[in-house]
Design a protein around this motif. Structure first.
Motif, short mmCIF file in Angstrom:
data_model
loop_
_atom_site.label_atom_id
_atom_site.label_comp_id
_atom_site.label_asym_id
_atom_site.label_seq_id
_atom_site.Cartn_x
_atom_site.Cartn_y
_atom_site.Cartn_z
N ALA A 1 -13.07 4.58 -0.80
CA ALA A 1 -12.30 4.04 -1.92
C ALA A 1 -12.54 4.85 -3.17
O ALA A 1 -13.59 5.49 -3.34
N ILE B 1 -8.77 1.25 -1.33
CA ILE B 1 -9.85 1.02 -0.38
C ILE B 1 -9.29 0.92 1.03
O ILE B 1 -8.24 0.32 1.26
N ARG B 2 -9.99 1.55 1.97
CA ARG B 2 -9.60 1.45 3.38
C ARG B 2 -10.86 1.46 4.25
O ARG B 2 -11.90 2.01 3.87
N HIS C 1 -11.65 0.89 -7.25
CA HIS C 1 -11.55 -0.15 -6.24
C HIS C 1 -12.90 -0.57 -5.67
O HIS C 1 -13.11 -1.75 -5.37
#
Length: 297
Positions: free
Chosen positions: A169, A142-143, A173
């Motif tokens: 993501a 995840i970002r 996640h």
């Protein structure tokens, strides 16, 4: 003729009643000006007290602390209403009073809060997921891809509100439609998803005697829901207390009994925690603290 005391409940009610385009100039700005230095000092003193609490310690409950927690809860409802205009449509048809980000920050920084918009690493303590872009690779971490609204600190380390973020993501996640659309707990109102908080089901006056949830970040780790029940398994409602119905209007006019805080149940939503030490009652497997209903993700 004496003026009525300044309270966030007044501001929330007037924002809901306001129909014009200038909610800050007509409602929020004058309220903040009347609140002035005395209200800021009250919040600062409360932040200092809350920042020093640890989970499991004796609850230093006093009339003044209870009133402070209720006021912070009312102020969080103000924030919820003002953030609606930043959120995608869906669950709630009202788009909020329509304040700009600059005016939103002007109100809360004027009360002594500090904004943040950290985006380097997704942190469930700091970030509320608003939109998920589903990556093709289910294992993709995840970002954060964007900030929808800023978060707010109250004093040193007391979290008043998380930043709303868009993320990308893999399915392992964060799942689109779950991470961004399932019920959000410990929050009163969102435009794009259902919510639930401990005030719901209580009468028009009793609901305002709801404690603000206290989460604190320190150099030693995160202290979650520090005034929650130390033993979630014992956090049942007293037998004498009526069980509120699901609808917020239920129980109107009933006197609200005191009730335990905290409690935990399994969490459905998968989000990646960031490895900080976390302590507090009712911790779920991701390091988040749970109410007597599902997660705060």
């Amino acid at each position: 003729m004496s003026q009525e005391p300044v309270a966030a409940r007044q501001l929330y009610t007037r924002l809901l009643e306001h129909t014009g385009p200038d909610a800050y100039d007509a409602v929020a700005g004058p309220w903040a000006a009347r609140a002035g230095a005395a209200y800021r000092a009250r919040l600062a003193a409360l932040a200092g007290l809350l920042g020093g609490l640890r989970p499991g310690e004796a609850d230093p409950r006093s009339a003044a602390l209870s009133a402070g927690l209720w006021e912070l809860y009312a102020l969080s409802r103000v924030s919820d209403a003002l953030l609606l205009s930043f959120q995608p449509p869906g669950h709630d048809p009202w788009a909020g009073p329509g304040l700009s980000r600059e005016r939103y920050l002007a109100l809360f920084t004027g009360l002594g809060m500090a904004p943040f918009e950290e985006t380097a690493v997704f942190d469930p303590f700091l970030h509320e997921i608003v939109e998920v872009e589903q990556a093709q690779d289910p294992a993709e971490p995840i970002r954060i891809t964007g900030v929808v609204w800023p978060g707010l600190w109250l004093g040193t380390g007391v979290l008043f509100g998380r930043a709303g973020v868009r993320v990308r993501a893999g399915l392992r996640h964060a799942e689109r439609g779950v991470a961004d659309r399932s019920p959000l707990y410990w929050s009163f109102r969102r435009r794009h998803r259902p919510t639930a908080d401990p005030s719901m089901g209580w009468g028009s006056n009793s609901q305002w005697r709801t404690d603000f949830r206290v989460d604190v970040r320190t150099a030693d780790g995160d202290r979650l829901n520090v005034l929650g029940a130390a033993d979630p398994g014992r956090a049942a409602r007293p037998a004498a207390a009526p069980v509120p119905a699901a609808h917020p209007a239920a129980g109107r006019g009933a006197r609200r009994p005191s009730r335990p805080r905290g409690g935990a149940v399994p969490v459905r939503l998968a989000v990646t925690a960031v490895g900080r030490r976390r302590s507090g009652p009712g911790l779920d497997p991701e390091g988040l603290s749970c109410p007597p209903c599902p997660s705060r993700n």
